[in-house]
Design an enzyme around this catalytic site. Structure first.
Site, PDB file in Angstrom:
ATOM      1  N   LYS A   1     -14.998  38.996  -1.659  1.00 46.98           N
ATOM      2  CA  LYS A   1     -15.364  38.454  -2.984  1.00 46.98           C
ATOM      3  C   LYS A   1     -14.159  37.836  -3.654  1.00 46.98           C
ATOM      4  O   LYS A   1     -13.008  38.144  -3.344  1.00 46.98           O
ATOM      5  CB  LYS A   1     -15.954  39.547  -3.887  1.00 46.98           C
ATOM      6  CG  LYS A   1     -15.018  40.731  -4.214  1.00 46.98           C
ATOM      7  CD  LYS A   1     -14.056  40.512  -5.369  1.00 46.98           C
ATOM      8  CE  LYS A   1     -13.113  41.690  -5.558  1.00 46.98           C
ATOM      9  NZ  LYS A   1     -11.896  41.390  -6.285  1.00 46.98           N
TER      10      LYS A   1
ATOM     11  N   VAL B   1      -6.206  42.808   3.769  1.00 51.96           N
ATOM     12  CA  VAL B   1      -6.151  44.191   3.281  1.00 51.96           C
ATOM     13  C   VAL B   1      -5.303  44.257   2.010  1.00 51.96           C
ATOM     14  O   VAL B   1      -4.256  43.616   1.921  1.00 51.96           O
ATOM     15  CB  VAL B   1      -5.556  45.120   4.374  1.00 51.96           C
ATOM     16  CG1 VAL B   1      -5.374  46.532   3.847  1.00 51.96           C
ATOM     17  CG2 VAL B   1      -6.467  45.133   5.589  1.00 51.96           C
TER      18      VAL B   1
ATOM     19  N   ALA C   1     -16.082  46.229   1.116  1.00 53.04           N
ATOM     20  CA  ALA C   1     -16.991  45.597   2.079  1.00 53.04           C
ATOM     21  C   ALA C   1     -17.290  46.559   3.231  1.00 53.04           C
ATOM     22  O   ALA C   1     -18.452  46.719   3.637  1.00 53.04           O
ATOM     23  CB  ALA C   1     -16.359  44.306   2.610  1.00 53.04           C
TER      24      ALA C   1
ATOM     25  N   ASP D   1     -16.335  48.286  -6.903  1.00 52.98           N
ATOM     26  CA  ASP D   1     -16.679  46.994  -6.281  1.00 52.98           C
ATOM     27  C   ASP D   1     -17.716  47.125  -5.157  1.00 52.98           C
ATOM     28  O   ASP D   1     -18.211  46.111  -4.671  1.00 52.98           O
ATOM     29  CB  ASP D   1     -15.428  46.365  -5.641  1.00 52.98           C
ATOM     30  CG  ASP D   1     -14.581  45.574  -6.633  1.00 52.98           C
ATOM     31  OD1 ASP D   1     -14.972  45.470  -7.805  1.00 52.98           O
ATOM     32  OD2 ASP D   1     -13.543  45.061  -6.202  1.00 52.98           O
TER      33      ASP D   1
ATOM     34  N   ALA E   1     -11.635  42.847  -1.974  1.00 54.43           N
ATOM     35  CA  ALA E   1     -12.617  43.923  -1.789  1.00 54.43           C
ATOM     36  C   ALA E   1     -12.947  44.190  -0.319  1.00 54.43           C
ATOM     37  O   ALA E   1     -14.096  44.490   0.015  1.00 54.43           O
ATOM     38  CB  ALA E   1     -13.889  43.654  -2.597  1.00 54.43           C
ATOM     39  N   GLY E   2     -11.944  44.116   0.547  1.00 50.85           N
ATOM     40  CA  GLY E   2     -12.172  44.373   1.969  1.00 50.85           C
ATOM     41  C   GLY E   2     -12.592  45.811   2.246  1.00 50.85           C
ATOM     42  O   GLY E   2     -13.503  46.054   3.044  1.00 50.85           O
ATOM     43  N   GLY E   3     -11.935  46.753   1.606  1.00 50.53           N
ATOM     44  CA  GLY E   3     -12.316  48.167   1.791  1.00 50.53           C
ATOM     45  C   GLY E   3     -13.724  48.409   1.269  1.00 50.53           C
ATOM     46  O   GLY E   3     -14.531  49.102   1.909  1.00 50.53           O
TER      47      GLY E   3
ATOM     48  N   GLY F   1      -7.076  42.128  -3.052  1.00 51.74           N
ATOM     49  CA  GLY F   1      -7.916  41.756  -4.188  1.00 51.74           C
ATOM     50  C   GLY F   1      -9.174  41.017  -3.771  1.00 51.74           C
ATOM     51  O   GLY F   1      -9.795  40.324  -4.577  1.00 51.74           O
TER      52      GLY F   1
END
Ligand SMILES: C[C@@](CO)(OP(=O)(O)O)[C@H](O)COP(=O)(O)OP(=O)(O)OC[C@H]1O[C@@H](n2ccc(N)nc2=O)[C@H](O)[C@@H]1O
Ligand SMILES: Nc1ncnc2c1ncn2[C@@H]1O[C@H](COP(=O)(O)OP(=O)(O)O)[C@@H](O)[C@H]1O
Length: 297
Positions: free
Chosen positions: A10, A96, A105, A137, A101-103, A99
């Site tokens: 995002k 990673v 996701a 998030d 929102a990979g985690g 900012g």
């Protein structure tokens, strides 16, 4: 049998931040837009819960039970009164600690993948509640598209998007911790009254129209001064993208990835080339938005 879920990154096209609440979180008017950079989360029955990860940033991803994908599997298993024993494999393409929102996701992806594998039949609203417990998030990672997040960002209202937006993302050398950026926001505002977070009607109109120039005129991130204060070199990256013709340049969420909104695809390619040549960032990616939320593939 395995289940694989594809889940997007995002960018926040408006991040309006209010004062710190008694619980330490900040009330937000957070306009999320899903972008077409994706992680893929695969779950397979196993003897115990374990997590593996592949991709350029894989070494930075925790593989223990603090991984948001593992936490999602544990939360759904506890709710359904079943064993959480699955192998979760993350094919990671989202930067990673950037900012984007990979985690989050991976948390949303693992939740949908386990729900599908275990056929729990959990209603969508309850999946969203589990997401909100995992992180502010995470609900948006499940739904994708575009949405306004209020509260700490977890209460979503879907938004209309009238066209395709072309983005360039510049990955910085290193990461920024989200709590540290919010703490820096508090420090920078010490002694000042912080207004209630509000969404801009002009920004919502711009999203609905699909006009990148209109979106660029209203885009904004209240966390940007805090991110720049902790990571001053980001100013050089923002300047390089602006000089190369980006319509808007901003820090993505808590950073340190920077995001550049461009007129069209050729312009995105030109901005990406200029950013790479500037030497002011580690890697450059182009992507379009909106993108679908977590999807079983
Ligand atoms: C800034 C944003 C913008 O979308 O994302 P990132 O850019 O980091 O991806 C979010 O607000 C990050 O959301 P997320 O990363 O899910 O945060 P959480 O796990 O819920 O919270 C981590 C920490 O961030 C701070 N936090 C988070 C959300 C919020 N509304 N107020 C806060 O103050 C708190 O210190 C909290 O302990
Ligand atoms: N599946 C995951 N992928 C990446 N980071 C994760 C994951 N699970 C937990 N984390 C932790 O979350 C931190 C924030 O990562 P990430 O979600 O990629 O960034 P951001 O919150 O800036 O969007 C990482 O530094 C890492 O310690």
């Amino acid at each position: 049998m395995s289940v694989t879920v594809r889940v997007p990154a995002k960018v926040n096209v408006q991040l309006s931040v209010g004062a710190a609440r008694p619980d330490g979180f900040h009330d937000l008017a957070n306009v999320f837009l899903a972008v077409g950079l994706h992680d893929e989360v695969t779950v397979t029955p196993a003897d115990s819960l374990r997590v593996t990860c592949e991709g350029p940033d894989a070494a930075e991803v925790p593989l223990d039970r603090t991984n948001l994908a593992a936490r999602a599997a544990l939360a759904l298993a506890a709710r359904d009164g079943r064993s959480p024993d699955v192998h979760i494999h993350i094919a990671k393409d989202i930067p990673v600690a950037g900012g984007m929102a990979g985690g989050s996701a991976d948390g949303a992806g693992a939740l949908l993948a386990c729900d599908t594998l275990w056929q729990t039949g959990t209603p969508h609203d309850e999946l969203l509640e589990i997401c909100a417990e995992l992180g502010s998030d995470v609900p948006f990672s499940l739904t994708g598209g575009a949405a306004l997040g209020t509260g700490r960002g977890e209460r979503l209202t879907r938004l209309d998007v009238g066209g395709v937006f072309h983005w360039v993302f510049a990955q910085a050398e290193g990461g920024l911790s989200t709590p540290a950026v919010y703490r820096e926001f508090d420090r920078l505002h010490e002694g000042h009254r912080i207004p209630e977070p509000l969404v801009s009607p002009l920004l919502l109109d711009a999203l609905a129209s699909g006009d990148p120039a209109a979106l660029a005129a209203t885009i904004g991130n209240d966390l940007q001064p805090a991110a720049l204060s902790l990571f001053p070199a980001l100013a050089d990256t923002l300047e390089a993208g602006t000089k190369a013709g980006a319509l808007a340049a901003l820090v993505s969420g808590s950073g340190p990835t920077t995001a550049f909104l461009t007129e069209d695809e050729p312009s995105a390619v030109a901005v990406a080339e200029a950013l790479t040549a500037s030497g002011s960032c580690r890697a450059v990616r182009t992507a379009t938005s909106p993108a679908a939320g977590a999807t079983v593939i």
